[in-house]
Design an enzyme around this catalytic site. Structure first.
Site, PDB file in Angstrom:
ATOM      1  N   HIS A  71       0.846  -1.193   0.000  1.00  0.00           N
ATOM      2  CA  HIS A  71       0.000   0.000   0.000  1.00  0.00           C
ATOM      3  C   HIS A  71       0.882   1.243   0.000  1.00  0.00           C
ATOM      4  CE1 HIS A  71       1.254  -0.434   4.139  1.00  0.00           C
ATOM      5  NE2 HIS A  71       1.020   0.854   4.279  1.00  0.00           N
ATOM      6  N   ALA A 122      20.223  -9.005  -3.862  1.00  0.00           N
ATOM      7  CA  ALA A 122      20.192  -8.205  -2.637  1.00  0.00           C
ATOM      8  C   ALA A 122      20.132  -6.717  -2.966  1.00  0.00           C
ATOM      9  CB  ALA A 122      21.429  -8.503  -1.797  1.00  0.00           C
TER      10      ALA A 122
END
Length: 181
Positions: A71, A122
């Site tokens: 969100h 990563a």
């Protein structure tokens, strides 16, 4: 109010489980994500704010400090513009396919589907869907090679890799590689 407190206590419990395997077992037992496939491993100690909007396939490994963002909070700022308009809360799912590794300190943004046979390097920021059989890296994450190319590279390196208990051997190989460059 009770459900909010219960959710926060579960979050705290997840954070306090130091062993990644035990933490993953607890997450699966409590059914915290929308769905989780077999051979799932979740290293992060902090749960996403909307874990029910995340779906994991089979054979998925999530390394430490990976962040899933389902969100945004922009609606809060927009609603105070005094322009007479109202903006709704924005939330979208994240779907992770089978045979996926997500590297440490990566961030997966809302409305992203990660395909099958994928490695996310990563520190990557995944802003859009990741196609099957891909290795992606960077900010924003971009394809750097295929999954098959990574396997071939690892097979070549595998003869040099040692067991984690062989600290001296690992340093020897490291020094040999650095001195030959």
């Amino acid at each position: 109010m009770k459900s909010y407190v219960k959710k926060q206590l579960i979050r705290m419990r997840v954070y306090l489980i130091f062993d990644g395997i035990k933490r993953t077992e607890y997450i699966k037992k409590k059914n915290l994500f929308y769905s989780v496939g077999s051979n799932f491993f979740f290293q992060p100690r902090i749960l996403p704010s909307d874990p029910k909007l995340i779906k994991f396939g089979n054979n998925v490994t999530v390394a430490s400090n990976v962040t899933f963002i389902n969100h945004d909070l922009i609606y809060r700022t927009l609603n105070f513009l005094n322009n007479g308009k109202y903006y709704n809360y924005y939330a979208k799912p994240i779907e992770i396919g089978d045979n996926v590794f997500i590297g440490s300190n990566s961030t997966i943004l809302p409305n992203v589907k990660v395909g099958t046979n994928v490695v996310i390097a990563a520190g990557s920021i995944v802003t859009k869907d990741v196609e099957n059989n891909s290795v992606v890296a960077g900010n924003p994450a971009r394809k750097i090679c295929t999954f098959e190319e990574l396997i071939i590279k690892r097979e070549k390196e595998n003869s040099k890799l040692l067991m984690e208990e062989d600290i001296e051997g690992i340093w020897r190989v490291f020094n040999e590689e650095k001195n030959t460059r």
